[in-house]
Scaffold this motif. Structure first.
Motif, PDB file in Angstrom:
ATOM      1  N   ALA A 212       0.816  -1.221   0.000  1.00 10.83           N
ATOM      2  CA  ALA A 212       0.000   0.000   0.000  1.00 10.83           C
ATOM      3  C   ALA A 212       0.844   1.264   0.000  1.00 10.83           C
ATOM      4  CB  ALA A 212      -0.936   0.000   1.212  1.00 10.83           C
ATOM      5  N   LYS A 213       2.067   1.170   0.485  1.00 12.90           N
ATOM      6  CA  LYS A 213       2.931   2.348   0.581  1.00 12.90           C
ATOM      7  C   LYS A 213       3.437   2.822  -0.776  1.00 12.90           C
ATOM      8  CE  LYS A 213       4.214   0.926   5.237  1.00 12.90           C
ATOM      9  NZ  LYS A 213       5.216   0.288   6.113  1.00 12.90           N
ATOM     10  N   PHE A 214       3.272   1.953  -1.817  1.00 11.48           N
ATOM     11  CA  PHE A 214       3.718   2.382  -3.148  1.00 11.48           C
ATOM     12  C   PHE A 214       2.783   1.935  -4.272  1.00 11.48           C
ATOM     13  CE2 PHE A 214       5.908  -1.522  -1.967  1.00 11.48           C
ATOM     14  CZ  PHE A 214       5.643  -2.349  -3.042  1.00 11.48           C
ATOM     15  N   ASP A 215       1.771   1.124  -3.979  1.00 11.79           N
ATOM     16  CA  ASP A 215       0.819   0.675  -5.003  1.00 11.79           C
ATOM     17  C   ASP A 215      -0.559   0.481  -4.355  1.00 11.79           C
ATOM     18  OD1 ASP A 215      -0.494  -0.345  -7.185  1.00 11.79           O
ATOM     19  OD2 ASP A 215       0.985  -1.886  -7.672  1.00 11.79           O
ATOM     20  N   ALA A 216      -1.179   1.595  -3.991  1.00  8.10           N
ATOM     21  CA  ALA A 216      -2.458   1.550  -3.271  1.00  8.10           C
ATOM     22  C   ALA A 216      -3.546   0.867  -4.093  1.00  8.10           C
ATOM     23  CB  ALA A 216      -2.895   2.965  -2.891  1.00  8.10           C
ATOM     24  N   ASN A 217      -3.568   1.117  -5.387  1.00 11.52           N
ATOM     25  CA  ASN A 217      -4.631   0.557  -6.228  1.00 11.52           C
ATOM     26  C   ASN A 217      -4.627  -0.964  -6.224  1.00 11.52           C
ATOM     27  OD1 ASN A 217      -5.606   3.070  -6.970  1.00 11.52           O
ATOM     28  ND2 ASN A 217      -4.342   3.199  -8.813  1.00 11.52           N
ATOM     29  N   LEU A 218      -3.435  -1.561  -6.235  1.00 16.09           N
ATOM     30  CA  LEU A 218      -3.362  -3.025  -6.222  1.00 16.09           C
ATOM     31  C   LEU A 218      -3.947  -3.582  -4.928  1.00 16.09           C
ATOM     32  CD1 LEU A 218      -2.429  -5.687  -7.466  1.00 16.09           C
ATOM     33  CD2 LEU A 218      -0.190  -5.326  -6.404  1.00 16.09           C
ATOM     34  N   VAL A 219      -3.695  -2.930  -3.806  1.00 15.69           N
ATOM     35  CA  VAL A 219      -4.221  -3.389  -2.518  1.00 15.69           C
ATOM     36  C   VAL A 219      -5.747  -3.306  -2.512  1.00 15.69           C
ATOM     37  CG1 VAL A 219      -4.308  -2.910  -0.048  1.00 15.69           C
ATOM     38  CG2 VAL A 219      -2.122  -2.798  -1.277  1.00 15.69           C
ATOM     39  N   ILE A 239     -12.655  -8.896   8.410  1.00 15.51           N
ATOM     40  CA  ILE A 239     -12.647  -7.488   8.832  1.00 15.51           C
ATOM     41  C   ILE A 239     -11.272  -7.133   9.395  1.00 15.51           C
ATOM     42  CG2 ILE A 239     -13.574  -5.841  10.507  1.00 15.51           C
ATOM     43  CD1 ILE A 239     -16.290  -7.251  10.171  1.00 15.51           C
ATOM     44  N   PHE A 240     -10.721  -8.035  10.221  1.00 15.63           N
ATOM     45  CA  PHE A 240      -9.366  -7.818  10.738  1.00 15.63           C
ATOM     46  C   PHE A 240      -8.380  -7.679   9.596  1.00 15.63           C
ATOM     47  CE2 PHE A 240      -5.251  -9.856  11.471  1.00 15.63           C
ATOM     48  CZ  PHE A 240      -4.730  -9.054  12.479  1.00 15.63           C
ATOM     49  N   LEU A 241      -8.474  -8.561   8.615  1.00 16.31           N
ATOM     50  CA  LEU A 241      -7.570  -8.527   7.463  1.00 16.31           C
ATOM     51  C   LEU A 241      -7.656  -7.179   6.752  1.00 16.31           C
ATOM     52  CD1 LEU A 241      -5.739  -9.929   5.305  1.00 16.31           C
ATOM     53  CD2 LEU A 241      -7.846 -10.671   4.195  1.00 16.31           C
ATOM     54  N   MET A 242      -8.857  -6.692   6.509  1.00 16.81           N
ATOM     55  CA  MET A 242      -9.016  -5.415   5.811  1.00 16.81           C
ATOM     56  C   MET A 242      -8.470  -4.255   6.642  1.00 16.81           C
ATOM     57  SD  MET A 242     -12.530  -5.376   3.608  1.00 16.81           S
ATOM     58  CE  MET A 242     -13.620  -5.279   5.035  1.00 16.81           C
ATOM     59  N   GLN A 243      -8.815  -4.224   7.908  1.00 15.98           N
ATOM     60  CA  GLN A 243      -8.358  -3.120   8.764  1.00 15.98           C
ATOM     61  C   GLN A 243      -6.847  -3.072   8.844  1.00 15.98           C
ATOM     62  OE1 GLN A 243     -10.486  -4.020  12.382  1.00 15.98           O
ATOM     63  NE2 GLN A 243     -12.189  -2.669  11.878  1.00 15.98           N
ATOM     64  N   HIS A 244      -6.231  -4.236   8.993  1.00 11.52           N
ATOM     65  CA  HIS A 244      -4.780  -4.295   9.143  1.00 11.52           C
ATOM     66  C   HIS A 244      -4.079  -3.999   7.821  1.00 11.52           C
ATOM     67  CE1 HIS A 244      -2.024  -5.145  12.364  1.00 11.52           C
ATOM     68  NE2 HIS A 244      -1.280  -5.941  11.616  1.00 11.52           N
ATOM     69  N   SER A 245      -4.676  -4.429   6.716  1.00 11.22           N
ATOM     70  CA  SER A 245      -4.088  -4.194   5.398  1.00 11.22           C
ATOM     71  C   SER A 245      -4.154  -2.727   4.999  1.00 11.22           C
ATOM     72  CB  SER A 245      -4.817  -5.025   4.336  1.00 11.22           C
ATOM     73  OG  SER A 245      -4.754  -6.395   4.605  1.00 11.22           O
ATOM     74  N   LEU A 246      -5.209  -2.040   5.441  1.00  9.56           N
ATOM     75  CA  LEU A 246      -5.480  -0.681   4.980  1.00  9.56           C
ATOM     76  C   LEU A 246      -5.006   0.396   5.946  1.00  9.56           C
ATOM     77  CD1 LEU A 246      -9.111  -1.286   3.652  1.00  9.56           C
ATOM     78  CD2 LEU A 246      -7.047  -1.007   2.271  1.00  9.56           C
ATOM     79  N   ARG A 247      -4.295   0.021   7.005  1.00 13.86           N
ATOM     80  CA  ARG A 247      -4.012   1.002   8.052  1.00 13.86           C
ATOM     81  C   ARG A 247      -3.180   2.179   7.556  1.00 13.86           C
ATOM     82  NH1 ARG A 247      -0.870  -3.545   9.051  1.00 13.86           N
ATOM     83  NH2 ARG A 247       1.327  -3.226   9.620  1.00 13.86           N
ATOM     84  N   THR A 248      -2.230   1.938   6.662  1.00 12.23           N
ATOM     85  CA  THR A 248      -1.441   3.051   6.120  1.00 12.23           C
ATOM     86  C   THR A 248      -2.300   3.935   5.237  1.00 12.23           C
ATOM     87  OG1 THR A 248       0.678   1.913   6.236  1.00 12.23           O
ATOM     88  CG2 THR A 248       0.472   3.638   4.578  1.00 12.23           C
ATOM     89  N   LEU A 249      -3.118   3.321   4.383  1.00  9.15           N
ATOM     90  CA  LEU A 249      -3.972   4.107   3.492  1.00  9.15           C
ATOM     91  C   LEU A 249      -5.006   4.900   4.277  1.00  9.15           C
ATOM     92  CD1 LEU A 249      -4.520   1.621   0.518  1.00  9.15           C
ATOM     93  CD2 LEU A 249      -2.872   3.484   0.741  1.00  9.15           C
ATOM     94  N   VAL A 250      -5.508   4.332   5.362  1.00 13.82           N
ATOM     95  CA  VAL A 250      -6.468   5.053   6.204  1.00 13.82           C
ATOM     96  C   VAL A 250      -5.824   6.286   6.811  1.00 13.82           C
ATOM     97  CG1 VAL A 250      -7.744   4.918   8.380  1.00 13.82           C
ATOM     98  CG2 VAL A 250      -7.983   3.098   6.685  1.00 13.82           C
ATOM     99  N   LYS A 251      -4.603   6.135   7.307  1.00 14.60           N
ATOM    100  CA  LYS A 251      -3.899   7.285   7.881  1.00 14.60           C
ATOM    101  C   LYS A 251      -3.645   8.361   6.836  1.00 14.60           C
ATOM    102  CE  LYS A 251      -1.551   5.078  11.779  1.00 14.60           C
ATOM    103  NZ  LYS A 251      -0.236   4.771  12.401  1.00 14.60           N
ATOM    104  N   GLN A 252      -3.501   7.934   5.582  1.00 14.84           N
ATOM    105  CA  GLN A 252      -3.282   8.885   4.498  1.00 14.84           C
ATOM    106  C   GLN A 252      -4.579   9.510   4.005  1.00 14.84           C
ATOM    107  OE1 GLN A 252      -1.219   6.505   1.580  1.00 14.84           O
ATOM    108  NE2 GLN A 252       0.750   6.632   2.643  1.00 14.84           N
TER     109      GLN A 252
END
Length: 375
Positions: A212-219, A239-252
């Motif tokens: 996610a830090k360099f290819d958000a669309n793929l995630v 839900i855990f998987l999504m929240q944990h996977s998206l944490r950087t994008l959410v902060k952004q």
């Protein structure tokens, strides 16, 4: 005075080294255990954690047979019982076995040894994760390593399945970087995201968060595909998987990531009285701030705040901190008070000067204030 905890001393100490020496002696009776232990312990005070792994590996190289195949037979006989296969999370194993995998990475990195090395890492990772060691093979033999990792992803042992994800992570902490097409690794994650063990699922989420830090669309596309496939029957786990996977994008403040988690990008709210209680604080003290939220309709809110820091070269750096996730009814009013400690950190150097704090809700900035930090 309470003695400061030392991770390197907890993981690598005389007792641990003696334990390893006993195991090796059982597999190789002529092993000079006393010399092995004394040489390592003499070096430990000057070494950091990863350097201690190298130190032990180098002593193994001095005392084991000079041919890789012969040494590997001894190391495999040295291994203790496998970790409990019935556990589902946080079972890393004993760090004292990391030097064994490092031995394979440094001495078995030849084409003629590939099969032996892969088999050894497959066995060792059942005692302690070989996520760092496998990355040397990924860099030198990407195709062969990918086949090996695909096989690991289908293993009955969850430590081997986790290795398939963890070893291919683009930005794995503490480990060497890899030159590997991150898109290609998705094929392996496709077989692991619905795993029954949290240990594996967390690795998949961390893997996606790296991407996610360099290819958000793929995630986003990958999670949308998995959501449609519905192979993870445990809804809470997905839900855990999504929240944990998206944490950087959410902060952004990524709108697609927030939408996947059920947050509107433009919540109908108003913010009142956002302010810092102090206009100036000293290092070691708290910044206190508060604000009021009023809703115009039912809202699901992710409430964060962002600190914008000065740096030595007049550029700015920033970091997002969590406050809370909350669901509010229409016309609700809530007052939130928060404090942030400014202290010396190993991860970020603080400088005196003007700082900015921003209130971020569902990825959007709603208010800000300024203060000064003095030393």
């Amino acid at each position: 005075m309470v003695e400061k905890f030392s991770l390197k001393d907890a993981l690598f100490n005389q007792q641990k080294v003696e334990y390893l020496a006993v195991l090796i002696t059982g597999a190789y009776p002529t092993f000079k255990a006393d010399k092995f232990v004394s040489q390592i312990i003499k070096e430990f005070p000057n070494l950091e954690l990863k350097q201690r792994i190298t130190c032990i590996r180098e002593q193994l190289e001095r005392q084991l047979p000079g041919d890789f195949e012969g040494a590997l037979i001894i190391l495999l006989k040295t291994l203790p019982r496998e970790l409990d296969p019935d556990k589902t999370d946080d079972d890393f194993g004993d760090f004292i076995f990391a030097p064994l995998a490092d031995f394979v990475a440094k001495n078995g990195l030849e084409n003629r040894y590939l099969s032996l090395s892969f088999n050894a890492l497959a066995q060792m990772t059942k005692r302690f994760s070989c996520e760092d060691a496998i990355r040397y093979f990924i860099n030198k033999y990407p195709d062969e390593s990918f086949v090996f990792m695909k096989n690991m992803s289908k293993s009955n042992n969850y430590h081997q399945r986790r290795l398939a994800s963890e070893g291919l992570r683009p930005r794995l902490p503490w480990c060497i970087g890899i030159k590997f097409e991150h898109q290609k690794a998705i094929a392996i994650l496709d077989t692991l995201y619905f795993d029954k063990t949290r240990f594996v699922v967390r690795s998949v989420a961390n893997h996606l968060n790296d991407i996610a830090k360099f290819d958000a669309n793929l995630v986003i596309k990958t999670l949308e595909k998995w959501q449609k496939e519905d192979r993870q029957k445990n809804k809470k786990e997905f839900i855990f998987l999504m929240q944990h996977s998206l944490r950087t994008l959410v902060k952004q403040g990524n709108e697609n990531a927030l939408a996947m988690l059920g947050y509107q990008s433009n919540p109908k709210i108003s913010i009142e009285n956002f302010e810092c209680k102090e206009v100036q604080i000293t290092l070691g003290n708290y910044l206190n701030f508060s604000f009021t939220i009023k809703t115009k309709q039912d809202e699901k809110l992710m409430i964060d705040y962002k600190i914008i820091y000065p740096t030595h070269n007049q550029r700015k750096s920033e970091k997002v901190f969590k406050i809370k996730k909350i669901t509010l009814k229409e016309n609700a009013l809530i007052v939130i008070q928060k404090k942030h400690l400014f202290r010396v950190m190993s991860s970020r150097k603080l400088y005196p000067g003007e700082y900015k704090i921003q209130l971020q809700i569902n990825g959007k900035n709603f208010a800000e204030d300024k203060f000064r930090l003095i030393f």
